[in-house]
Design a protein around this motif. Sequence first.
Motif, PDB file in Angstrom:
ATOM      1  N   LEU A 217      31.082  38.037 -23.699  1.00  0.00           N
ATOM      2  CA  LEU A 217      31.620  38.089 -25.070  1.00  0.00           C
ATOM      3  C   LEU A 217      30.799  37.199 -25.992  1.00  0.00           C
ATOM      4  O   LEU A 217      30.584  36.024 -25.690  1.00  0.00           O
ATOM      5  N   GLY A 218      30.366  37.769 -27.098  1.00  0.00           N
ATOM      6  CA  GLY A 218      29.668  36.985 -28.117  1.00  0.00           C
ATOM      7  C   GLY A 218      30.514  36.898 -29.376  1.00  0.00           C
ATOM      8  O   GLY A 218      31.016  37.915 -29.869  1.00  0.00           O
ATOM      9  N   VAL A 219      30.728  35.684 -29.860  1.00  0.00           N
ATOM     10  CA  VAL A 219      31.419  35.485 -31.146  1.00  0.00           C
ATOM     11  C   VAL A 219      30.404  34.862 -32.093  1.00  0.00           C
ATOM     12  O   VAL A 219      29.844  33.799 -31.801  1.00  0.00           O
ATOM     13  N   HIS A 220      30.119  35.554 -33.187  1.00  0.00           N
ATOM     14  CA  HIS A 220      29.037  35.166 -34.094  1.00  0.00           C
ATOM     15  C   HIS A 220      29.648  34.845 -35.466  1.00  0.00           C
ATOM     16  O   HIS A 220      30.244  35.712 -36.099  1.00  0.00           O
ATOM     17  N   ILE A 221      29.504  33.604 -35.884  1.00  0.00           N
ATOM     18  CA  ILE A 221      30.195  33.116 -37.089  1.00  0.00           C
ATOM     19  C   ILE A 221      29.181  32.797 -38.186  1.00  0.00           C
ATOM     20  O   ILE A 221      28.122  32.213 -37.925  1.00  0.00           O
ATOM     21  N   ALA A 222      29.521  33.184 -39.416  1.00  0.00           N
ATOM     22  CA  ALA A 222      28.637  32.935 -40.560  1.00  0.00           C
ATOM     23  C   ALA A 222      28.212  31.467 -40.609  1.00  0.00           C
ATOM     24  O   ALA A 222      29.059  30.573 -40.530  1.00  0.00           O
ATOM     25  N   ASP A 223      26.904  31.237 -40.728  1.00  0.00           N
ATOM     26  CA  ASP A 223      26.380  29.863 -40.751  1.00  0.00           C
ATOM     27  C   ASP A 223      26.388  29.330 -42.184  1.00  0.00           C
ATOM     28  O   ASP A 223      25.352  29.212 -42.834  1.00  0.00           O
TER      29      ASP A 223
ATOM     30  N   MET B  62      30.064  33.805 -24.218  1.00  0.00           N
ATOM     31  CA  MET B  62      30.894  33.339 -23.102  1.00  0.00           C
ATOM     32  C   MET B  62      30.919  34.389 -22.000  1.00  0.00           C
ATOM     33  O   MET B  62      31.178  35.568 -22.277  1.00  0.00           O
ATOM     34  N   GLU B  63      30.660  33.962 -20.785  1.00  0.00           N
ATOM     35  CA  GLU B  63      30.847  34.846 -19.635  1.00  0.00           C
ATOM     36  C   GLU B  63      32.263  34.600 -19.119  1.00  0.00           C
ATOM     37  O   GLU B  63      32.621  33.472 -18.761  1.00  0.00           O
ATOM     38  N   ILE B  64      33.064  35.687 -19.093  1.00  0.00           N
ATOM     39  CA  ILE B  64      34.489  35.571 -18.763  1.00  0.00           C
ATOM     40  C   ILE B  64      34.793  36.460 -17.560  1.00  0.00           C
ATOM     41  O   ILE B  64      34.451  37.646 -17.552  1.00  0.00           O
ATOM     42  N   ASN B  65      35.449  35.884 -16.559  1.00  0.00           N
ATOM     43  CA  ASN B  65      35.740  36.665 -15.352  1.00  0.00           C
ATOM     44  C   ASN B  65      37.054  37.435 -15.482  1.00  0.00           C
ATOM     45  O   ASN B  65      37.738  37.367 -16.517  1.00  0.00           O
ATOM     46  N   SER B  66      37.424  38.136 -14.413  1.00  0.00           N
ATOM     47  CA  SER B  66      38.587  39.037 -14.460  1.00  0.00           C
ATOM     48  C   SER B  66      39.910  38.287 -14.596  1.00  0.00           C
ATOM     49  O   SER B  66      40.940  38.888 -14.872  1.00  0.00           O
ATOM     50  N   LYS B  67      39.892  36.959 -14.397  1.00  0.00           N
ATOM     51  CA  LYS B  67      41.113  36.159 -14.577  1.00  0.00           C
ATOM     52  C   LYS B  67      41.194  35.528 -15.972  1.00  0.00           C
ATOM     53  O   LYS B  67      42.131  34.797 -16.276  1.00  0.00           O
ATOM     54  N   GLY B  68      40.161  35.785 -16.785  1.00  0.00           N
ATOM     55  CA  GLY B  68      40.148  35.244 -18.145  1.00  0.00           C
ATOM     56  C   GLY B  68      39.539  33.863 -18.245  1.00  0.00           C
ATOM     57  O   GLY B  68      39.642  33.202 -19.284  1.00  0.00           O
ATOM     58  N   ASN B  69      38.901  33.385 -17.182  1.00  0.00           N
ATOM     59  CA  ASN B  69      38.263  32.066 -17.204  1.00  0.00           C
ATOM     60  C   ASN B  69      36.846  32.162 -17.749  1.00  0.00           C
ATOM     61  O   ASN B  69      36.099  33.075 -17.376  1.00  0.00           O
ATOM     62  N   VAL B  70      36.479  31.225 -18.616  1.00  0.00           N
ATOM     63  CA  VAL B  70      35.107  31.154 -19.130  1.00  0.00           C
ATOM     64  C   VAL B  70      34.273  30.441 -18.067  1.00  0.00           C
ATOM     65  O   VAL B  70      34.419  29.232 -17.865  1.00  0.00           O
ATOM     66  N   VAL B  71      33.412  31.191 -17.375  1.00  0.00           N
ATOM     67  CA  VAL B  71      32.653  30.590 -16.263  1.00  0.00           C
ATOM     68  C   VAL B  71      31.332  29.973 -16.739  1.00  0.00           C
ATOM     69  O   VAL B  71      30.775  29.099 -16.084  1.00  0.00           O
ATOM     70  N   SER B  72      30.821  30.445 -17.896  1.00  0.00           N
ATOM     71  CA  SER B  72      29.647  29.808 -18.514  1.00  0.00           C
ATOM     72  C   SER B  72      29.637  30.177 -19.990  1.00  0.00           C
ATOM     73  O   SER B  72      30.280  31.157 -20.397  1.00  0.00           O
ATOM     74  N   TYR B  73      28.941  29.374 -20.786  1.00  0.00           N
ATOM     75  CA  TYR B  73      28.870  29.666 -22.223  1.00  0.00           C
ATOM     76  C   TYR B  73      27.574  29.088 -22.793  1.00  0.00           C
ATOM     77  O   TYR B  73      26.909  28.261 -22.164  1.00  0.00           O
ATOM     78  N   ASP B  74      27.251  29.539 -23.996  1.00  0.00           N
ATOM     79  CA  ASP B  74      26.029  29.092 -24.674  1.00  0.00           C
ATOM     80  C   ASP B  74      26.318  29.041 -26.173  1.00  0.00           C
ATOM     81  O   ASP B  74      26.861  30.008 -26.732  1.00  0.00           O
ATOM     82  N   ILE B  75      25.992  27.925 -26.811  1.00  0.00           N
ATOM     83  CA  ILE B  75      26.224  27.761 -28.254  1.00  0.00           C
ATOM     84  C   ILE B  75      24.858  27.584 -28.916  1.00  0.00           C
ATOM     85  O   ILE B  75      24.086  26.710 -28.508  1.00  0.00           O
ATOM     86  N   TYR B  76      24.552  28.394 -29.922  1.00  0.00           N
ATOM     87  CA  TYR B  76      23.202  28.343 -30.502  1.00  0.00           C
ATOM     88  C   TYR B  76      23.180  28.965 -31.904  1.00  0.00           C
ATOM     89  O   TYR B  76      24.079  29.708 -32.290  1.00  0.00           O
ATOM     90  N   GLU B  77      22.107  28.664 -32.649  1.00  0.00           N
ATOM     91  CA  GLU B  77      21.880  29.277 -33.963  1.00  0.00           C
ATOM     92  C   GLU B  77      21.252  30.647 -33.759  1.00  0.00           C
ATOM     93  O   GLU B  77      20.414  30.833 -32.880  1.00  0.00           O
ATOM     94  N   SER B  78      21.660  31.611 -34.587  1.00  0.00           N
ATOM     95  CA  SER B  78      21.189  32.977 -34.388  1.00  0.00           C
ATOM     96  C   SER B  78      20.996  33.700 -35.713  1.00  0.00           C
ATOM     97  O   SER B  78      21.388  33.206 -36.772  1.00  0.00           O
TER      98      SER B  78
END
Length: 685
Positions: free
Chosen positions: A280-286, A342-358
């Motif tokens: 899942l990617g959430v992209h917010i206005a900078d 965010m990488e999210i598994n079948s239980k809804g847990n965020v197993v890894s994430y990355d925050i960056y400018e895009s």
Amino acid sequence: MKFFDRILEYMREEAYNPMLFQELAEALNIDEEEMAELEEVLNYMEAEGYIIKTRKKRYGLPERMNLVVGRLQGSKKGFGFLIPDNPDIRDLYIPVENLNGAMNNDRVVARITKGSLGTIKSEGEIIRILKRANEQVVGTFETNKKFGFVVPDDVRIYQDIFVSQEDFGGAKDGHKVVVQITRWPEGRRNPEGKIIEILGHKDDVGTDILSIIRGHNLPEEFPAEVESQANKIPEEVKSEAIGNRRDLRDRVIVTIDGEDAKDLDDAVSLEILPNGNYYLGVHIADVSQYVFENSALDKEALKRGTSVYLVDRVIPMLPRRLSNGNCSLNPKVDRLTLSCDMEINSKGNVVSYDIYESVIKTTERMTYKNVNKILEDDEEVKERYKDLVELFKNMEKLMNILRKKRKLRGSIDFDFQEAKIILDEKGKPIDIRPYDRGVAERIIEEFMIVCNETIAEHMYWKELPFVYRVHEDPDPEKIISLNQLVHNFGYSIKGADEIHPKALQQLLEKITGKREERLISTLMLRSLSKARYDGASLGHFGLASKYYCHFTSPIRRYPDLMIHRIIKEDLHGKLTPNRIKQLKEMIPGIAEQSSIRERTADEAEREVEDLKKAEYMLDKVGEEFDGIISGVTSFGMFVELDNTIEGMVHVSNMEDDFYSFDEVNHVMIGERKRKIYRIGDTVRI
């Protein structure tokens, strides 16, 4: 601020007694050349209510002197309550004779006159007004030739404002006006003022909403300097602005908003990974790329705190050039964003994430309505967006996983109906109907919640200054009272003395569809604290979340803009010890201002909605409707119709019996026939 923390720390010591300036300077080992600076800090701390200077010129903490600092909440009957700065202290009752000229929302210092600090029967007297809140007041002008009065629209300002003839400013009887207070109330003497603006006659079209806007100090126009700064920002994203940002312009990214929305601050993307997890990617206005700290744009945004969404207009936090243009994630154009993958598994847990400018280019501007139609298998809409149908089906699956996880941990979801008010071109309400939240709305809600939690936890463990969205545990006494009430209906709240949100969630599930659902839901909501902003991560009780913030709406909320800056400074290695110290000093003020402006916006939005609902019902006097009792008081009952409109049936209009109010069980009981009215009952009005 230099010396600030040292002074507070020293005064909090057990052995501290109020000291003269010279004594305090010696105790803190202040050099001769730093004396002026110490005096400046003490003056600031006294003005803001952090410390008190006694008549004998000694400095000390208010709580050590049986004093309370906070905001006065007035009432139409004249008395008030002091809402202390310290959230651990109970509100203090102030009788009308002890207000000493203080008015609603003033920042004040009160002395305890009855009971002890923080107890239910404590009373106080205002001894100092730190900051006035009502220099201008909106109301209706009434005249009798030689002098006039302005009757404030805000019933919490209980005194009319006297206006002498030379200060009428052309106002006539019945005009809605803005009055500038020239003399504050003293004893029994009313405040005095002069009229500085005439908004129109109280019966003229548009005067009503304009009065609410002025009454809440919501500035519609931006200062010239702010507009000028906004207009200098190029409309298109230049290649040099992209720099080292991650290029996501080839990724399938969509916005999903209401049909009328123009300030699009969030976009989403979703892929299924080879391991079956969701990406899942959430992209917010900078927005922070354009609104620099301490610029005219930034200062105005902080002053406003939030965009305000009234029925017929939006009063934006940022000029429309930015809110609807440069910053808005409009379709198929390059936009600068801050992304959280965010990488999210079948239980809804965020197993890894990355925050960056895009940098992104959205594939489509979707509406809730069309996404809902796709998910309901509307063939025409599915054909129109055939390349995106699978994306939305996967989004629904992930939403259900996240929602289930949130439910399992005890997140509380209230199901109160919202209203959609339809106006004609003249601003007259022509239809009001319940607003249905569909799957698309829930998709965005869940995606934003998981993103906000991920960002907040990331920053918490980095131990950096931050603005959190907090919702503290409810007052145990309120939960015990609620438990006593639900006991009458055969329910109980587990662990009421040390409540967990799951206990309240389970109660809501048990009452779903029952007659008492409305009553218990309403009283439960009133038992909870109000969410606010804070520099400390205190958790979010309602969401059963340990870490939470607002990251996803920087176009319309200042805290989001502030935390974007902090995240970006962290990404670029700019959080030096000096900057961290500076942020720690800034954040409490920003959090408080943002919380205050949010409350103001909520009040204004609610007032305009109530106004339009009343206007809609004007030509329906004499008609009969079925409704549900939504509230019971000592003076009557509130009844809500199917279209969400609520009205009062006064006890004097309940003519078939004499009714008395049972406060414990929240019911009205007829004295002779013993007929009972309670919340949730269906009545014809």
